[in-house]
Write a protein that holds these residues in place. Structure first.
Motif, PDB file in Angstrom:
ATOM      1  N   GLU A 163      76.859 -65.683 -56.628  1.00  0.00           N
ATOM      2  CA  GLU A 163      75.453 -65.722 -56.235  1.00  0.00           C
ATOM      3  C   GLU A 163      75.115 -64.846 -55.033  1.00  0.00           C
ATOM      4  O   GLU A 163      73.983 -64.386 -54.904  1.00  0.00           O
ATOM      5  N   GLU A 164      76.076 -64.656 -54.119  1.00  0.00           N
ATOM      6  CA  GLU A 164      75.720 -63.920 -52.899  1.00  0.00           C
ATOM      7  C   GLU A 164      75.690 -62.421 -53.174  1.00  0.00           C
ATOM      8  O   GLU A 164      76.635 -61.872 -53.737  1.00  0.00           O
ATOM      9  N   PRO A 165      74.634 -61.760 -52.777  1.00  0.00           N
ATOM     10  CA  PRO A 165      74.471 -60.348 -53.132  1.00  0.00           C
ATOM     11  C   PRO A 165      75.327 -59.390 -52.306  1.00  0.00           C
ATOM     12  O   PRO A 165      75.528 -58.253 -52.700  1.00  0.00           O
ATOM     13  N   LYS A 166      75.819 -59.864 -51.175  1.00  0.00           N
ATOM     14  CA  LYS A 166      76.570 -58.945 -50.307  1.00  0.00           C
ATOM     15  C   LYS A 166      77.981 -59.461 -50.076  1.00  0.00           C
ATOM     16  O   LYS A 166      78.232 -60.664 -50.206  1.00  0.00           O
ATOM     17  N   PRO A 167      78.903 -58.573 -49.695  1.00  0.00           N
ATOM     18  CA  PRO A 167      80.261 -59.044 -49.385  1.00  0.00           C
ATOM     19  C   PRO A 167      80.216 -60.103 -48.291  1.00  0.00           C
ATOM     20  O   PRO A 167      79.401 -60.016 -47.369  1.00  0.00           O
ATOM     21  N   PHE A 168      81.058 -61.107 -48.424  1.00  0.00           N
ATOM     22  CA  PHE A 168      81.095 -62.132 -47.378  1.00  0.00           C
ATOM     23  C   PHE A 168      82.540 -62.527 -47.104  1.00  0.00           C
ATOM     24  O   PHE A 168      83.432 -62.303 -47.929  1.00  0.00           O
ATOM     25  N   ALA A 169      82.753 -63.091 -45.913  1.00  0.00           N
ATOM     26  CA  ALA A 169      84.085 -63.606 -45.556  1.00  0.00           C
ATOM     27  C   ALA A 169      84.121 -65.093 -45.864  1.00  0.00           C
ATOM     28  O   ALA A 169      83.114 -65.790 -45.751  1.00  0.00           O
ATOM     29  N   TYR A 170      85.274 -65.563 -46.289  1.00  0.00           N
ATOM     30  CA  TYR A 170      85.407 -66.977 -46.636  1.00  0.00           C
ATOM     31  C   TYR A 170      86.585 -67.556 -45.873  1.00  0.00           C
ATOM     32  O   TYR A 170      87.712 -67.060 -45.978  1.00  0.00           O
ATOM     33  N   ASN A 171      86.310 -68.602 -45.115  1.00  0.00           N
ATOM     34  CA  ASN A 171      87.387 -69.225 -44.328  1.00  0.00           C
ATOM     35  C   ASN A 171      87.461 -70.706 -44.695  1.00  0.00           C
ATOM     36  O   ASN A 171      86.844 -71.554 -44.068  1.00  0.00           O
ATOM     37  N   ARG A 173      89.819 -74.216 -46.266  1.00  0.00           N
ATOM     38  CA  ARG A 173      91.062 -74.917 -45.958  1.00  0.00           C
ATOM     39  C   ARG A 173      92.250 -74.250 -46.660  1.00  0.00           C
ATOM     40  O   ARG A 173      93.341 -74.180 -46.121  1.00  0.00           O
ATOM     41  N   PHE A 174      91.980 -73.752 -47.870  1.00  0.00           N
ATOM     42  CA  PHE A 174      93.067 -73.170 -48.665  1.00  0.00           C
ATOM     43  C   PHE A 174      92.892 -71.676 -48.915  1.00  0.00           C
ATOM     44  O   PHE A 174      93.836 -71.002 -49.303  1.00  0.00           O
ATOM     45  N   ASN A 175      91.680 -71.209 -48.769  1.00  0.00           N
ATOM     46  CA  ASN A 175      91.393 -69.811 -49.107  1.00  0.00           C
ATOM     47  C   ASN A 175      90.808 -69.088 -47.913  1.00  0.00           C
ATOM     48  O   ASN A 175      89.778 -69.512 -47.375  1.00  0.00           O
ATOM     49  N   GLN A 176      91.469 -68.004 -47.543  1.00  0.00           N
ATOM     50  CA  GLN A 176      90.929 -67.152 -46.491  1.00  0.00           C
ATOM     51  C   GLN A 176      90.800 -65.740 -47.037  1.00  0.00           C
ATOM     52  O   GLN A 176      91.811 -65.116 -47.402  1.00  0.00           O
ATOM     53  N   TYR A 177      89.571 -65.261 -47.110  1.00  0.00           N
ATOM     54  CA  TYR A 177      89.346 -63.912 -47.606  1.00  0.00           C
ATOM     55  C   TYR A 177      88.403 -63.161 -46.678  1.00  0.00           C
ATOM     56  O   TYR A 177      87.372 -63.678 -46.274  1.00  0.00           O
ATOM     57  N   ARG A 178      88.791 -61.954 -46.347  1.00  0.00           N
ATOM     58  CA  ARG A 178      87.956 -61.137 -45.472  1.00  0.00           C
ATOM     59  C   ARG A 178      86.792 -60.549 -46.248  1.00  0.00           C
ATOM     60  O   ARG A 178      85.695 -60.439 -45.728  1.00  0.00           O
ATOM     61  N   TRP A 183      83.107 -57.753 -58.782  1.00  0.00           N
ATOM     62  CA  TRP A 183      82.553 -56.644 -59.564  1.00  0.00           C
ATOM     63  C   TRP A 183      83.298 -56.644 -60.862  1.00  0.00           C
ATOM     64  O   TRP A 183      84.513 -56.491 -60.813  1.00  0.00           O
ATOM     65  N   PRO A 184      82.738 -56.938 -61.986  1.00  0.00           N
ATOM     66  CA  PRO A 184      81.304 -57.037 -62.284  1.00  0.00           C
ATOM     67  C   PRO A 184      80.679 -58.357 -61.834  1.00  0.00           C
ATOM     68  O   PRO A 184      81.372 -59.280 -61.432  1.00  0.00           O
ATOM     69  N   ARG A 185      79.352 -58.388 -61.939  1.00  0.00           N
ATOM     70  CA  ARG A 185      78.542 -59.572 -61.671  1.00  0.00           C
ATOM     71  C   ARG A 185      78.053 -60.143 -62.997  1.00  0.00           C
ATOM     72  O   ARG A 185      77.820 -59.392 -63.937  1.00  0.00           O
ATOM     73  N   PRO A 186      77.905 -61.478 -63.082  1.00  0.00           N
ATOM     74  CA  PRO A 186      77.456 -62.045 -64.354  1.00  0.00           C
ATOM     75  C   PRO A 186      76.042 -61.608 -64.727  1.00  0.00           C
ATOM     76  O   PRO A 186      75.228 -61.312 -63.862  1.00  0.00           O
ATOM     77  N   ILE A 187      75.792 -61.567 -66.024  1.00  0.00           N
ATOM     78  CA  ILE A 187      74.441 -61.281 -66.526  1.00  0.00           C
ATOM     79  C   ILE A 187      73.501 -62.419 -66.145  1.00  0.00           C
ATOM     80  O   ILE A 187      72.370 -62.204 -65.724  1.00  0.00           O
ATOM     81  N   GLN A 188      73.967 -63.652 -66.338  1.00  0.00           N
ATOM     82  CA  GLN A 188      73.100 -64.807 -66.122  1.00  0.00           C
ATOM     83  C   GLN A 188      72.894 -65.027 -64.621  1.00  0.00           C
ATOM     84  O   GLN A 188      73.845 -64.982 -63.838  1.00  0.00           O
ATOM     85  N   LYS A 189      71.646 -65.271 -64.254  1.00  0.00           N
ATOM     86  CA  LYS A 189      71.287 -65.465 -62.849  1.00  0.00           C
ATOM     87  C   LYS A 189      70.754 -66.874 -62.638  1.00  0.00           C
ATOM     88  O   LYS A 189      69.969 -67.341 -63.461  1.00  0.00           O
TER      89      LYS A 189
END
Lengths: 415, 263
Positions: A163-171, A173-178, A183-189
């Motif tokens: 859902e988020e249109p821009k890159p984001f960081a995720y921190n 408990r189990f997943n840390q991603y900078r 890409w790709p994004r789903p057709i359904q919105k």
């Protein structure tokens, strides 16, 4: 009402003495029983059956995920669904689903579901199961008491990734991603509809309500055992102020239809017997990993008679499932088209379920019989029940694909 | 067997946990095994003849602090240290059984000057693929007690509620389940807590006790622990004992422990 055609892809040649000679169909299932050359035929038969069901007018075709399992040949349902996306046109593709805690990183699910959604032109239904104890804690050795926390975090991460249109960081408990930026994004919105298969846990009901997900009760024990669970679900929805839209729910049911009931018994007794006595022959040592069931659910089961009954209905397995028992208890609905339509109407209304997920192939049913079952159902049962609920309720949880005109078809390959 | 004294220990951050203690003499700490310490044990009673036995409840076990947020082995090692220091055991002797043995080894490795002598009774924590330990978390109904003990009926009675009050029975049963859930958190899936790489930090004299009829782990695991621990190690086999050696043969184990700690 939406009628979905669900395939488990059972290995169809487990030996007759399987139950006596082998401790179980799952986790430690005897690999010497697996013949890859025979499985080649099975996979292709099964995919034919799914594609045929799509062409016969079923609203969706469904696949699911199991591991080290003699009754489920789909460790990766996404591989099957991507192939189905090419060979089907209008039917929706329901992957029911990916056990989120088994994917590292979970954004892999966001990516692969987005791929299927894009390839299929927006026909994707995204299933988010916790996963069975056998699949997750034993076959994949996931820590039982961390499975649900990982699952909930994965849902949050995947939704945001879609859902988020821009890159984001995720921190988490189990997943840390900078950088999360699929890409790709789903057709359904904003995202494909999410359906959650469950087995009667209070937390799952609440989570579905809070996130606007479909709750699908996937039991192999039919509508009679499902009554308690679905009553518990709708009671909880009422308590939470959620309207009783039947499309908020799904329900799995095995069905065999023939011209007459006698003919149906003749055709479907053996596959049902195979399914209940060989496919569902579970080793009890793998059913209750410590911590898989949360303390909240354990307490609810001890405190609430309804939830307790539901839990028992889910866990109780006939020691020796005889055919009379299988039919009498409603594990499988069989009969003439009118009889089956009457029973399914009753199931849908009593359980208030708008998405029926039907096992029209079960056990060792052949492709020929399966396609007969599918065709007869489509021609003579579906028209009798398809219109149910549509005068009163809208299905907010159904895919919104591109129009048929916008979608492309695979190129015909010249000989 | 009289009841132990009960008090509360406090961990940094405010976590509270039960401490049971009994006897007089030099202090010895006890970390219980896979079942926690739902009741006082004859083994601890025997030790209490010559020692002040202090048994802090580890997280998740009956009387223990919260465990749900303990994700990593570091979290569990630190929580074990919290139980050790929070019970006032700094400088004492330490006994750990089975799952509690894996955590006792962590305390002795991370705070080597805090543990005078260490006793490990059938400790978990290692896994050798060529000599796999039994899967204590995948047992058919009724199979667990005979796997871990030579006195299975007594093990089942040990963890069974003794009450006519339905609510008390529910709470008791949930506490036993929670104990298993918590142990599985740090032992899943193999029982290998990676303590192997920390065993060389254990410098105190160590006694390893093994039931000669342990059906969970082979005796070779005693040797694996002994070879990796830096301090002097003695291995003692207990006749007629399974994995829960201190439960199966309380007097014999207590005598071996007393003799070792008295040195």
């Amino acid at each position: 009402m939406k009628i979905c055609w669900f395939h488990l892809m059972p290995y169809t040649e487990l030996p007759e003495d399987f139950k006596e000679k082998h401790p179980g169909v799952w986790v430690e299932v005897d690999s010497s029983l697996f013949d890859p050359a025979r499985a080649h035929v099975m996979y292709n038969d099964f995919m034919d059956e799914l594609e045929y069901a799509g062409a016969q007018g079923f609203d969706a075709i469904c696949v699911n995920e199991h591991h080290s399992n003699g009754y489920g040949l789909m460790p990766s349902p996404n591989l099957i669904a991507s192939s189905l996306a090419r060979r089907t046109k209008d039917t929706m593709l329901c992957v029911m689903g990916n056990s989120l805690a088994l994917y590292n990183p979970p954004i892999r699910v966001a990516e692969e579901f987005a791929m299927i959604d894009v390839i299929s032109g927006g026909r994707m239904i995204a299933g988010f199961p916790v996963g069975t104890p056998m699949d997750t804690c034993y076959a994949y050795s996931q820590n039982p008491s961390l499975l649900r926390p990982r699952y909930y975090e994965a849902i949050d991460l995947i939704k945001r990734a879609w859902e988020e249109p821009k890159p984001f960081a995720y921190n988490g408990r189990f997943n840390q991603y900078r950088y999360v930026n699929i890409w790709p994004r789903p057709i359904q919105k904003p995202r494909p509809p999410v359906w959650v298969p469950g087995s009667g846990s209070v937390e799952t009901w609440r989570m579905c309500a809070e996130n606007d997900f479909v709750y699908a009760y996937l039991s192999y024990w039919g509508y009679k055992s499902g009554i308690q669970v679905m009553k518990g679900f709708w009671d909880e929805m009422k308590a939470m102020g959620v309207e009783p839209n039947p499309y908020h729910a799904g329900f799995l049911q095995a069905v065999g239809v023939a011209e007459t009931r006698a003919e149906a018994v003749k055709l479907y007794a053996e596959p049902a017997n195979y399914f209940y006595n060989r496919c569902l022959h579970l080793d009890p040592k793998f059913t209750q990993p410590p911590g898989y069931t949360s303390e909240a659910t354990v307490r609810a089961r001890l405190d609430s008679q309804i939830v307790k009954a539901a839990a028992q209905a889910t866990l109780a397995r006939p020691a020796n499932a005889e055919m009379d028992n299988i039919l009498e208890k409603g594990h499988v609905i069989i009969g003439s088209p009118d009889e089956v339509a009457d029973q399914l109407r009753e199931v849908a209304v009593n359980l208030n379920v708008g998405h029926l997920m039907l096992l029209l192939q079960f056990g060792n049913m052949s492709k020929e019989v399966t396609n007969y079952n599918t065709r007869l159902f489509a021609e003579k049962v579906m028209p009798q029940i398809h219109g149910l609920f549509d005068d009163k309720w809208e299905d907010h949880w159904w895919p919104k694909p591109m129009t048929a005109a916008e979608r492309v078809a695979p190129m015909a390959i010249p000989a | 067997m009289s009841a132990p004294d009960e008090r509360r220990g406090t961990a940094p951050g405010g976590g509270r946990f039960r401490v049971w203690e009994k006897g007089s003499g030099p202090r010895v700490g006890y970390f219980a095994g896979l079942l926690g310490l739902p009741r006082w044990l004859p083994f601890l009673d025997a030790l209490a003849r010559t020692r002040r036995v202090v048994a802090p409840s580890l997280p998740g076990t009956p009387g223990g602090a919260d465990w749900e947020d303990l994700d990593s082995h570091l979290d569990w090692a630190l929580a074990s240290g919290d139980a050790w220091f929070g019970a006032g055991l700094d400088g004492a002797d330490l006994i750990g059984a089975s799952a509690g043995g894996a955590l006792a080894a962590e305390v002795a490795a991370l705070w080597p000057r805090s543990v005078r002598r260490l006793v490990l009774i059938g400790p978990l924590g290692l896994f050798e693929p060529s000599d796999p330990i039994s899967d204590v978390f995948a047992q058919r109904p009724g199979a667990y007690a005979p796997l871990v003990s030579n006195r299975p009926a007594e093990v089942e009675a040990y963890v069974r509620a003794d009450s006519n009050d339905a609510n008390e029975v529910v709470e008791w049963d949930i506490a036993q389940q929670r104990t298993r859930n918590a142990a599985a958190r740090y032992l899943w899936p193999l029982g290998d807590t990676r303590v192997r790489r920390r065993l060389p930090r254990i410098t105190c004299p160590t006694l390893i006790i093994w039931g000669d009829d342990d059906r969970v782990m082979s005796r070779a695991y005693a040797t694996r622990f002994a070879e990796a621990i830096a301090g002097e190690v003695k291995i003692t086999l207990i006749a007629g004992a399974g994995h829960m050696a201190d439960f199966d043969q309380p007097q014999a184990v207590a005598e071996a422990v007393e003799a070792f700690l008295a040195r």
